[in-house]
Design an enzyme around this catalytic site. Structure first.
Site, PDB file in Angstrom:
ATOM      1  N   LYS A 172       1.042  -1.038  -0.344  1.00 12.89           N
ATOM      2  CA  LYS A 172      -0.167   0.254   0.139  1.00 12.89           C
ATOM      3  C   LYS A 172       0.394   0.906  -0.284  1.00 12.89           C
ATOM      4  O   LYS A 172       1.794   1.477   0.799  1.00 12.89           O
ATOM      5  CB  LYS A 172      -0.820   0.088   1.208  1.00 12.89           C
ATOM      6  N   SER A 227      -9.626   2.309   2.648  1.00 15.12           N
ATOM      7  CA  SER A 227      -8.852   3.086   1.950  1.00 15.12           C
ATOM      8  C   SER A 227      -8.030   1.556   1.367  1.00 15.12           C
ATOM      9  O   SER A 227      -6.819   2.110   0.077  1.00 15.12           O
ATOM     10  CB  SER A 227      -7.974   4.057   2.785  1.00 15.12           C
ATOM     11  N   SER A 252     -10.499  -0.079   7.295  1.00 17.10           N
ATOM     12  CA  SER A 252      -9.848   0.401   6.058  1.00 17.10           C
ATOM     13  C   SER A 252      -9.289  -0.738   4.985  1.00 17.10           C
ATOM     14  O   SER A 252      -8.887  -1.203   3.749  1.00 17.10           O
ATOM     15  CB  SER A 252      -8.944   1.511   5.434  1.00 17.10           C
TER      16      SER A 252
END
Length: 490
Positions: free
Chosen positions: A78, A158, A182
């Site tokens: 990420k 997210s 998330s």
């Protein structure tokens, strides 16, 4: 070589140990898959040369019998995790083309254990979003589609790039972060397994901060076992992070397959919301029945302050965000938009560098921390947070081992469908934010599909630092529900 991408981490580890294929072959297969799936927009930076160099080095280590627990396994990272000499932007324009001269603790532990980095994954800007539509690199597309429809769906946020890439078999697992859901919400939207560890279990050092008292790193993988394998490498004490807890990391994989007989599973009555879709209610009942069939005992529990969790979260998180994001000023690194004074430089840089959602949360956070409103909002939200934590403590004190809830109030929705009303988007976190407010571990496991063929997930919430119980229970759900793979269209 494409069948190499459909394996689990556990299967790939066995294949590498048997010398059925090399890490370089495994890496090349995933690099080809990423190239063919660019329409998903899951990766915002591909690092093929870096990946191949890492794979060759790992193959040499494996040949000498020195491979670690993740030797040769290709992962996606990420874009919130600092990766040394590899661009890290938190998917925000304000960080420009920032290249960190250091490595986050979590990723350094993955490389220590032999994992290979394929590239950086898309996420909501500064992890602020529930749909992965706020990224400066554009929205991520979910590999799942409604039956008979070509509408692009969100993968959740997210950590949407992480979930989409794992579901589409572009990487064997991915790092992710969870501030209010998330990890777990995108996992539920994509039929992947997402683990939000106990606060303090994984180091936050080198991860771009959103809300420091809520943020926690964790894995997204295709199976419960794979997520346990990744968790073992990601977890551990870090003296560079003062919130990191100094306690031994257990062998999480050993918890897979352990009996759940006699465990008490709490079913919180407050999670039965008005207007909850019938298919979510049905899924929840099925999950409870699977755990009961495996020998667990179901008990109704009460978490009375649940209804205040979402409003309290959307005071605490923006307040911490406004404080954390004050460092992005156009002076030290990242984007700089000149002005006639230092104040104007700050204003111009932040106005152009931050997207709408980030600006919205910074303004909310600054407001609730301002003189005259601090006691009315922030202090009150912190008191509510304490009550939410106590609700869980009271449940666990009565012998409850874990709590079963839905992971999300619906399946994935279309790109652009919920952009107009921020509050409607925030409601996606209704089942997940309590876990962050209380600092507890949670796991989202695929459990079924809705009427349109889209995946739905169940969430299990555990006692602090008892992720092992979640892995044991999660595997029961996984075995009963089976595994789901999206039909290939990209």
């Amino acid at each position: 070589m494409t069948d190499l991408t459909s394996m689990t981490i556990a299967e790939a580890k066995a294949g590498l140990a048997n010398k059925s294929f090399t890490s370089l072959e495994l890496t090349d297969a995933h690099l080809a898959a990423i190239e063919a799936a660019r329409s998903l927009n899951a990766f915002i930076l591909e690092t093929p040369d870096h990946a191949r160099a890492m794979a060759r080095a790992i193959d040499a280590r494996i040949a000498k019998g020195e491979g670690g627990p993740l030797a040769g396994i290709p992962l996606g990272i990420k874009d919130l995790f600092a990766t040394k000499d590899v661009r890290t932007t938190a998917c925000s324009k304000i960080l420009g083309n920032f290249v960190p001269p250091y490595e986050s603790t979590v990723t350094s532990q993955l490389w220590r254990d032999g994992a290979v980095m394929l590239g950086k994954l898309n996420n909501d800007e500064f992890a602020m979003g529930s749909s992965n539509e706020t990224s400066r690199f554009g929205p991520v597309v979910n590999p799942w589609r409604r039956e008979g429809s070509n509408t692009s769906l969100v993968p959740g946020g997210s950590s949407g790039g992480s979930a989409s890439a794992v579901a589409a078999q572009l990487c064997m697992g991915a790092t992710a972060t969870d501030t209010g859901g998330s990890i777990r919400q995108p996992a539920a939207f994509t039929a992947t397994v997402g683990v939000k560890p106990t606060y303090g279990r994984c180091s936050r050092w080198g991860i771009v901060a959103f809300a420091s008292s809520l943020d926690q790193a964790g894995p997204i993988a295709r199976t419960v076992r794979d997520s346990a394998i990744l968790m073992r490498s990601m977890a551990g004490h870090d003296p560079k992070d003062t919130t990191s807890v100094d306690r031994a990391v257990p062998d999480y994989e050993a918890a897979i397959g352990k009996s759940v007989k006699g465990m008490k599973i709490g079913i919180p009555k407050e999670y039965r919301l008005d207007g909850m879709p019938a298919e979510i209610e049905k899924l929840w009942s099925e999950g409870a029945a699977w755990l009961k069939a495996a020998g667990a005992e179901l008990v109704e529990v009460s978490l009375p302050h649940t209804k205040y969790a979402l409003p309290a979260y959307y005071i605490v998180a923006p307040a911490e965000a406004s404080s954390n994001l004050a460092r992005y000023d156009g002076v030290r690194y990242g984007l700089r938009v000149p002005g006639r004074s230092i104040g104007e430089l700050y204003e111009n840089t932040r106005a152009e560098g931050f997207g709408d959602e980030v600006r919205r949360r910074v303004m909310i956070g600054t407001y609730v921390l301002s003189a005259g409103y601090y006691d009315a909002y922030y202090l009150r939200a912190q008191k509510v947070r304490t009550l939410i934590k106590k609700d869980f403590e009271d449940c666990f004190a009565k012998g409850v081992n874990a709590i079963l809830t839905p992971a999300t109030p619906s399946a994935a929705f279309g790109v652009g469908e919920k952009g107009a009303d921020p509050v409607e988007m925030y409601l996606n976190d209704i089942f997940t934010v309590t876990v962050n407010m209380a600092g507890l571990p949670g796991i989202a496991v695929p459990a079924g599909k809705d009427a349109q063929g889209l995946p739905l997930g169940l969430q299990l919430i555990g006692r602090p630092f008892d992720e092992e119980t979640l892995f044991s229970l999660g595997e029961v759900v996984e075995q009963a529900a089976g595994r789901f793979t999206p039909p290939r269209w990209w």
